[in-house]
Enzyme design. Structure first.
Site, PDB file in Angstrom:
ATOM      1  N   ASP A 365     -17.969 -15.064  -5.604  1.00  0.00           N
ATOM      2  CA  ASP A 365     -18.684 -16.278  -5.998  1.00  0.00           C
ATOM      3  C   ASP A 365     -19.767 -16.635  -4.984  1.00  0.00           C
ATOM      4  OD1 ASP A 365     -16.226 -16.075  -7.272  1.00  0.00           O
ATOM      5  OD2 ASP A 365     -15.917 -18.231  -7.413  1.00  0.00           O
ATOM      6  N   GLU A 494     -12.657 -10.546 -16.456  1.00  0.00           N
ATOM      7  CA  GLU A 494     -11.270 -10.229 -16.107  1.00  0.00           C
ATOM      8  C   GLU A 494     -10.355 -10.133 -17.322  1.00  0.00           C
ATOM      9  OE1 GLU A 494     -11.284 -12.106 -11.606  1.00  0.00           O
ATOM     10  OE2 GLU A 494     -10.428 -13.272 -13.247  1.00  0.00           O
TER      11      GLU A 494
END
Length: 765
Positions: A365, A494
């Site tokens: 991130d 994911e």
């Protein structure tokens, strides 16, 4: 519940009343931090009224403990230990008694209760009136801020104004040294985003011999040390304090309308791992407390306000035509700024320092969502964030060896100390795209700042080691005409794990090779002394250049010719499409309601993946290709990740669909204020906040870097009248002002510069 946004200010969040739900929710929103430590926006008396508090935590960046990860079935190379940031002593705890009656919101009668977070000044203020059961009344004002000028310092000022004469007023300030700071509830314990530790413990002892309250704490397993100190000043010097069970207590007789003020300073020192440094660090913290106490709260506050003024002068984005979005955007920038580690040794966690979600871990991130904001507004912080990655290169090299790669480095998917802490490797270690993410951030930093000193030292080493890893992980597939492939990976999405040739991963690896080639050739051709020393240190061989060039040229990027669609991976189009429309709303996010293997069998995305690849390297794809891919992947994406909406919004801007872009931006800008993901209580979504800045600058501003030139293609939503922002580039400061008539570019600082506005070249001077 959203805090009420005052109509007379675009800078202030206001909460009014004593609703338990609202106050509890706003603990996250009203959190204050400075990259070194942070403290949640809990009430001073929250410990006595638990229904008003989710967590009172104060967190020091990277002050963590560990415990072994317990696997039902172990395999070689699994992550070995949890790394979990632990709450440290709570410096906000305060007790107020009037006529021996203890104040809290459930006792007596509280009126005019208001809390305001001033984003411009970085100060949280609480005011209320309290009448006890005997009818005696007290007006209370509490100011709180976390200092940037003194990174260790939490400063508070409590002003008490009685309505009556002759009552006994008692105040107690406590530096709470509890050895565990709360538990994760049974309801939350199955959420993989939250770590349900049985104990979050440390050892603590009070340091004697100092005039100030001093604590020495040490984690049980990581053996990290921290000094926490406190100094209090009461305005009425005739009232002497007493220490009772670790609390400093004052007792006095009230006089009508005569205010008493308590200035409270709590300092959280630097983390150290050598117990012998205890005495010197304690002395440093005690001296700091003495110094700030002499200056006084108001002076320290003024310094803090001036710091915030400087921050906003370069970082503010002004929107005309939507006050709600304006304050929401500033709220995001405020928290983003608070989250960043600034010492080159620590990074930014997914929740910043506002909560314990994700255990305080650092992810990709930082580089892909949060660093761009700092890169173009405060490049010195961007450099420090990248320097953290450099400090953990030894652990990354070790991880590569564990993954049977003999040369290079693999950065941990989630970590604090550099070692892998993700217990679920399909959505952890398999996300080897993190190497490319970090390499992309390094390369972009060098291009935007021109920082060749970093580029030829830390940057060069990172680029070489990440490229080496990809060279070792991939191979040339004879059945694909010798294409270079990367198998057994997970991309950003994911919900699709352990696949071959994830498009995003392969494209990032291709660019990683190119970045490394560029920097190595520059070092060799320019005879850069530092660069050559780095290459010698890491035993670079010129033959590696040819290997990287070949791998880059031969990189397999899956594409479906029949559908004219970019393939997320080799297998994605062979799966059945998940019926998102008919999935019960209560079953989102899917990860909390379906077994991973159930999700993996379908075409369904948690977040942007292929669309992210095309956004990052937009110039490499035709408009029609991006449009087709966008439509396809949007239909199979749930946005269960907070990282998703900003990417889809920015791509919508680039494709000219401003209505859709605006809708995504609304969700992005107000995500935490509206609790869109239903987990704001665990901390803000810092990466999404970075995505908010990108949505304005990259999305509606259309800014992107092509080689060494800034390009802009502004598109303003019809809902707004104008947007203005500033960016730094090679030491220049450029102001971009967009309205429906056109765009103005002004060079506020630095030498002349050429930019591009759509296809037009503009010369700024």
């Amino acid at each position: 519940m959203i805090p009420l946004i005052t109509k007379d200010s675009k800078w202030i969040l206001t909460e009014e009343g004593t609703s338990e739900k609202t106050i509890k929710q706003n603990e996250t929103l009203f959190a204050l931090s400075n990259g070194h430590f942070g403290t949640r926006g809990s009430l001073e008396e929250a410990e006595r009224t638990r229904e008003y508090s989710h967590s009172e935590a104060t967190l020091v960046n990277a002050f963590y403990d560990s415990e072994p990860i317990q696997y039902g079935e172990w395999a070689y190379g699994y992550a070995e230990e949890h790394q979990t940031v632990i709450p440290v002593p709570n410096g906000k705890k305060l007790a107020i008694k009037l006529d021996n009656e203890m104040f809290d919101l459930d006792s007596g009668k509280t009126t005019n209760h208001k809390r305001q977070l001033d984003l411009k000044q970085g100060v949280l203020t609480r005011t209320f009136s309290w009448k006890n059961t005997k009818g005696h009344q007290l007006d209370v004002k509490i100011e709180r801020f976390v200092s940037y000028n003194y990174p260790e310092l939490l400063a508070q000022k409590i002003t008490l104004t009685p309505h009556d004469t002759g009552c006994e007023l008692q105040v107690a300030a406590t530096l709470d040294d509890l050895e565990h700071m709360g538990m994760v509830s049974e309801e939350e314990s199955n959420d993989p985003r939250i770590k349900a530790q049985k104990e979050r413990q440390f050892q603590s002892e009070r340091i004697e011999g100092s005039e100030n309250q001093m604590l020495h704490i040490k984690t049980n397993n990581t053996h990290l040390h921290l000094i926490v100190g406190e100094k209090n000043n009461l305005s009425d010097s005739s009232v002497k304090s007493r220490f009772i069970n670790g609390s400093e207590n004052w007792s006095m007789e009230t006089a009508k309308d005569r205010s008493v003020t308590l200035e409270r300073f709590v300092a959280y020192g630097n983390i150290f791992d050598d117990g012998s440094k205890n005495e010197s660090e304690a002395e440093r913290i005690s001296d700091l407390l003495d110094d700030v106490a002499k200056l006084g709260f108001d002076e320290i506050k003024e310094q803090h306000i001036q710091f915030m003024k400087a921050f906003w002068s370069i970082s503010d984005i002004q929107i005309e035509g939507d006050d709600e979005i304006q304050v929401g955007l500033r709220f995001n920038l405020f928290h983003l700024h608070q989250a960043a580690g600034r010492d080159g040794l620590r990074n930014m966690s997914a929740k910043g320092l506002t909560g314990e979600g994700y255990e305080g871990h650092y992810f990709w991130d930082t580089e892909m969502y949060m660093l761009p904001f700092f890169l173009y507004t405060q490049p010195e912080i961007a450099e420090n964030l990248l320097n953290y990655r450099y400090t953990i290169l030894p652990q990354a090299r070790e991880r590569a060896r564990e993954m049977a790669i003999d040369n290079g480095a693999l950065f941990a998917w989630r970590t604090i100390n550099g070692k892998e802490a993700s217990a679920y490797y399909p959505a952890g270690t398999a996300q080897i795209h993190i190497n490319g993410d970090i390499a992309h951030a390094v390369h972009t930093y060098i291009k935007v700042t021109g920082d060749q000193a970093f580029g030829m030292n830390e940057g060069l080493e990172i680029l070489v080691e990440t490229a080496r890893f990809y060279a070792g992980w991939g191979h040339y597939d004879k059945k694909r005409n010798g294409a270079f492939v990367l198998n057994g990976v997970t991309g950003p999405d994911e919900y699709t794990a352990i696949v071959n040739n994830n498009y995003y991963t392969n494209l990032m690896a291709k660019h990683n090779f190119n970045y490394a080639i560029e920097m190595v050739e520059e070092a060799l051709e320019s005879n850069d002394v530092i660069g050559e020393m780095v290459l010698e240190k890491i035993n670079f061989q010129k033959s590696e250049l040819e290997n990287w060039k070949k791998a880059s040229e031969k990189m397999f990027l899956p594409y479906d010719e029949e559908q004219e669609l970019t393939m997320q991976d080799d297998s994605f189009f062979h799966k059945e499409v998940w019926d998102i429309e008919n999935t019960p709303k209560d079953n989102f996010p899917l990860l909390l309601h379906y077994h991973p293997l159930t999700i993996y069998r379908y075409q369904v995305n948690k977040q942007a993946d292929t669309v992210l690849a095309e956004f990052l390297f937009s110039d490499e794809f035709s408009h029609s290709q991006k449009k087709r891919d966008y439509a396809y992947y949007e239909a199979v994406t749930t946005h269960d990740s907070s990282l998703s909406r900003s990417i889809f919004g920015m791509m919508a801007s680039h494709l000219g669909d401003l209505d859709k872009a605006y809708g995504y931006f609304m969700d992005t800008a107000l995500m935490d204020l509206t609790d869109l993901q239903s987990n704001t209580k665990d901390g803000v979504h810092a990466a999404n906040m970075g995505g908010t800045w990108m949505s304005i600058v990259y999305g509606f501003g259309g800014m992107h870097l092509v080689k060494d030139t800034l390009h802009f293609s502004p598109r303003l939503p019809k809902n707004w009248t104008a947007v203005s922002f500033k960016v730094q580039f090679h030491g220049r400061v450029i102001q971009v002002s967009i309205n429906h008539e056109g765009t103005d570019y002004n060079l506020l600082k630095g030498e002349t510069l050429t930019i591009r506005h759509f296809d037009e070249e503009k010369y700024l001077k």
